[in-house]
Write an enzyme that holds these catalytic residues in place. Structure first.
Site, mmCIF file in Angstrom:
data_model
loop_
_atom_site.group_PDB
_atom_site.id
_atom_site.type_symbol
_atom_site.label_atom_id
_atom_site.label_comp_id
_atom_site.label_asym_id
_atom_site.label_seq_id
_atom_site.Cartn_x
_atom_site.Cartn_y
_atom_site.Cartn_z
ATOM 1 N N ASP A 72 -9.988 2.972 2.497
ATOM 2 C CA ASP A 72 -10.069 2.204 3.746
ATOM 3 C C ASP A 72 -10.723 3.001 4.885
ATOM 4 O OD1 ASP A 72 -8.935 -0.206 2.889
ATOM 5 O OD2 ASP A 72 -6.894 0.503 3.249
ATOM 6 N N LYS A 93 0.816 -1.230 0.000
ATOM 7 C CA LYS A 93 0.000 0.000 0.000
ATOM 8 C C LYS A 93 0.848 1.277 0.000
ATOM 9 C CE LYS A 93 -4.095 -1.893 2.226
ATOM 10 N NZ LYS A 93 -5.165 -1.705 3.208
#
Ligand code: ATR
Length: 273
Positions: free
Chosen positions: A101, A65
């Protein structure tokens, strides 16, 4: 046909393909969602190849990420603040990074109950997941946020400067637990079901507190079990998983997928195990 994927390592157990395929089927889109394991050692070469392929968009999961950022043409401002990207979209042949997220978590939390400015929120943990959730909370809500972490300096670094938010130790959080109306557990402590350690003691938890754990496998962590015993309203990480996926899906296709369908696909795959 559009082609979407999730990249990570390990990736074999990712439930993203099942969840997104269910949304694709439900909307009868001409699309496919697959998984791709990228090597940690040859990430540089493999990600460059991937960006030259026919993919239309992809999700990024652990451990890439952060590493993906320099390979993208643009990173939206929220993902930049997170320092992490979980969703990449191809637009006019440019690769653009987003992070769904934290906002996905918040959508899930507010499905449980709306946030009030009088809420006092405790986030346990100060890693990547915690940071996204903290930043999404700051966008949506004016109340106070406290971040408790084993390593205090990491919690301090995470807070926005000049905010009224506070960084404290896990012990301090346990000692004043009754003050919090919403508690968000983001550490990895509950991932191993064999280990019954809690990130912090729950003796002072007030009944009626909303306690949310971002873990959904195990489906109910020891932390959530203990919180429930003490009268908390609990939520596992499935809502976050579904909502971060739904937000990514919207970025790729422009369509709002059916979250209930996505959620059910994940639940069905648990039952098959
Ligand atoms: P993620 O991206 O999933 O948030 P991470 O960035 O590695 O993962 O962050 C892990 C978080 O879990 C950190 O807050 C970490 O605390 P430290 O900053 O002190 O390392 C926390 N954590 C991991 N194991 C822990 C444990 N046994 N007890 C308490 N906190 C723990």
């Amino acid at each position: 046909m559009k082609h979407f994927a999730v990249i990570g390592n390990p990736i074999a157990h990712s439930l993203s393909p099942i969840m997104h395929q269910a949304a694709i089927q439900d909307l009868q889109l001409d699309a496919i969602y697959t998984r791709k394991k990228l090597s940690k050692e040859s990430f540089d070469r493999e990600i460059r190849d991937l960006l030259l392929s026919d993919l239309d968009g992809f999700n990024v999961t652990i451990p890439f990420k952060e590493r993906i950022l320099p390979y993208l043409d643009e990173v939206d401002s929220f993902a930049k603040k997170c320092g992490a990207v979980n969703t990449v979209v191809r637009r006019q042949n440019k690769w653009i990074g987003y992070n769904t997220d934290g906002r996905g978590f918040l959508e899930g939390l507010t499905e449980k109950r709306p946030l009030k400015d009088s809420d006092h929120v405790l986030i346990i943990g100060a890693g990547g997941a915690s940071k996204g959730i903290y930043l999404a909370l700051k966008e949506a809500y004016n109340g106070e946020v406290t971040v408790a972490n084993r390593t205090l300096s990491k919690a301090e670094e995470m807070l926005e400067q000049r905010s009224k938010d506070r960084a404290i130790t896990l012990t301090e959080a346990a000692n004043k637990l009754s003050q919090f109306t919403i508690i968000i557990q983001t550490t990895a402590v509950g991932l191993n079901p064999e280990n019954s350690d809690l990130p912090l003691a729950l003796d002072l938890l007030s009944p009626g507190t909303l306690v949310s754990d971002i873990i959904y496998n195990p489906f109910e962590t020891h932390f959530l079990q203990e919180a429930k015993k003490r009268g908390a309203i609990t939520q596992n990480g499935l809502a976050m998983f579904v909502n971060q996926g739904a937000l990514a899906f919207k970025l790729w296709t422009g369509e709002n997928p059916n979250r209930a369908v996505m959620r059910q696909a994940v639940l069905d795959s648990f039952e098959e195990e």
